[in-house]
Scaffold this motif. Structure first.
Motif, PDB file in Angstrom:
ATOM      1  N   LEU A  72      45.073   9.048  46.126  1.00 16.92           N
ATOM      2  CA  LEU A  72      45.225   7.709  46.683  1.00 16.92           C
ATOM      3  C   LEU A  72      46.212   6.879  45.860  1.00 16.92           C
ATOM      4  O   LEU A  72      47.002   6.106  46.401  1.00 16.92           O
ATOM      5  N   ILE A  73      46.167   7.052  44.551  1.00 18.05           N
ATOM      6  CA  ILE A  73      47.120   6.341  43.686  1.00 18.05           C
ATOM      7  C   ILE A  73      48.543   6.795  43.981  1.00 18.05           C
ATOM      8  O   ILE A  73      49.473   5.982  44.093  1.00 18.05           O
TER       9      ILE A  73
ATOM     10  N   HIS B 155      49.749   7.882  46.699  1.00 23.96           N
ATOM     11  CA  HIS B 155      50.201   7.434  48.021  1.00 23.96           C
ATOM     12  C   HIS B 155      50.200   5.915  48.162  1.00 23.96           C
ATOM     13  O   HIS B 155      50.442   5.405  49.262  1.00 23.96           O
ATOM     14  N   ALA B 156      49.946   5.186  47.095  1.00 20.62           N
ATOM     15  CA  ALA B 156      49.902   3.727  47.178  1.00 20.62           C
ATOM     16  C   ALA B 156      51.180   3.124  47.775  1.00 20.62           C
ATOM     17  O   ALA B 156      51.092   2.183  48.575  1.00 20.62           O
TER      18      ALA B 156
ATOM     19  N   LEU C  29      42.628   3.005  40.169  1.00 24.50           N
ATOM     20  CA  LEU C  29      42.808   2.897  41.615  1.00 24.50           C
ATOM     21  C   LEU C  29      43.041   1.439  42.019  1.00 24.50           C
ATOM     22  O   LEU C  29      43.946   1.132  42.805  1.00 24.50           O
TER      23      LEU C  29
ATOM     24  N   ALA D 276      46.467   0.307  41.164  1.00 26.51           N
ATOM     25  CA  ALA D 276      47.517   0.816  42.063  1.00 26.51           C
ATOM     26  C   ALA D 276      47.583   0.029  43.361  1.00 26.51           C
ATOM     27  O   ALA D 276      48.588   0.110  44.081  1.00 26.51           O
ATOM     28  N   TYR D 277      46.516  -0.708  43.684  1.00 27.55           N
ATOM     29  CA  TYR D 277      46.463  -1.507  44.916  1.00 27.55           C
ATOM     30  C   TYR D 277      46.188  -2.978  44.553  1.00 27.55           C
ATOM     31  O   TYR D 277      45.074  -3.472  44.755  1.00 27.55           O
TER      32      TYR D 277
END
Length: 349
Positions: free
Chosen positions: A115-116, A118-119, A151, A154-155
């Protein structure tokens, strides 16, 4: 509660991005229906076909990612989602089973790192639910997590974050941690567990979360790591931590009465508009303390006490007193103790 998968998240309907096995099944069914109805079979990918039929856009749903079988691994499945969906418009994600096989516990570390990575492809993401896993798929206490602070870093625009599960208590097992030095956007944080360690509670309360308005902690039982006490929540109860908080949930507790007594004296209570003590063990012995706390709680718009061990008469007394004070109170879902003083929260193992 955790018996079924989410059907709605972040006020959006949940739509599943099919893994390879589910996609193949969909295509077989679609081809069979097309032959039966003598029409052309769908030419696009299943999710595009379903979205087009429903007239939905990528930002009008919460996308669920989960493996229905284990012929496809989660990391390439996530990469395929990013490739096939306009993820620049995706605002909500629900992550389900990321690869549990019967009898095994797989940490969310690889999922977190993916997920990180693909941030950059998910710039609009505002809501993330990590662990939409039913008890039939994996017990909540077996869901292994890791450090989620990277995480959130990253968002930076994420506004809502929910994690279900913490991790096992045995030596060497990886467990949830969440100390966030600074995150200026997060407004809602929920940690669901059968036992939330005091260490995790302290990490959250020493994080830099100036925008946080809603905090929900499932405290659980000590057998599964739930050892948090009012002393561990002292920075919150004193009103020093999380200055923007308006909703507090101390749910699924083995000691709901203890939290009633702590909140009756806590400065933070005065600035709450809603309080959730549901899924716990409120019992007849706690009624007088709860009613004595009415002056401290009478400003609330809502008090949730559902799943409790009050008798019908005591529950009605509580309801009537709070209703007279202008507080909407939920005393539904009464429980019966198996034996005297044998009280358990709704979710344990």
């Amino acid at each position: 509660m955790i018996k079924e998968h989410l059907t709605e998240y972040a006020d959006l309907p949940v739509v599943e991005f099919l893994d390879q096995d589910a996609e193949a099944h969909y295509l077989r069914e679609a081809a069979s229906n097309a032959r039966r109805n003598q029409v052309e079979a769908p030419a696009s990918t299943p999710h595009r076909e379903r979205m087009a039929k429903a007239g939905l856009a990528p930002d009008s749903v919460a996308w669920r990612l989960r493996l229905s079988s284990y012929t496809e691994e989660f990391v390439p499945y996530l990469a395929r989602f990013v490739e096939e969906v306009d993820t620049s418009r995706v605002v909500a994600l629900v992550i389900g089973d990321w690869g549990f096989e019967e009898g095994s516990d797989i940490s969310s570390r690889e999922l977190r790192d993916a997920l990180i990575a693909h941030a950059p492809a998910l710039p609009a993401l505002r809501s993330l639910f990590l662990g939409d896993i039913t008890f039939e798929e994996n017990e909540i206490s077996w869901i292994q997590h890791c450090d989620m602070a990277p995480l959130l870093a990253a968002y930076p625009h994420l506004e809502e974050f929910t994690v279900r599960g913490v991790g096992e208590t045995y030596e060497g097992a990886e467990r949830l941690s969440l100390h966030v030095p600074e995150h200026g956007s997060l407004r809602s944080l929920t940690l669901q567990s059968g036992g939330l360690p005091a260490e995790v509670v302290r990490q959250v309360l020493t994080s830099g979360l100036p925008a946080l308005q809603r905090l929900e902690l499932w405290l659980g039982v000590e057998d599964y790591g739930g050892d948090a006490t009012p002393d561990d929540l002292a920075p919150l109860l004193s009103g020093e931590a999380l200055p923007g908080l308006g909703h507090l949930g101390l749910r699924n507790s083995r000691n709901t009465g203890e939290w009633v007594r702590a909140l009756a004296q806590a400065p933070v209570t005065a600035r709450l508009s809603s309080l959730d003590l549901s899924l716990g063990t409120l019992c007849e012995d706690d009624v007088e303390d709860l009613l004595a706390a009415v002056p401290a709680l009478s400003h609330l718009e809502r008090l949730d006490l559902h799943h409790h061990y009050l008798g019908e008469e005591a529950a009605e007394r509580v309801r009537a007193v709070f209703a007279q004070a202008g507080v909407e109170v939920d005393v539904s879902d009464p429980q019966e103790a198996r034996q005297k003083d044998d009280y358990y929260p709704a979710v344990g193992e």
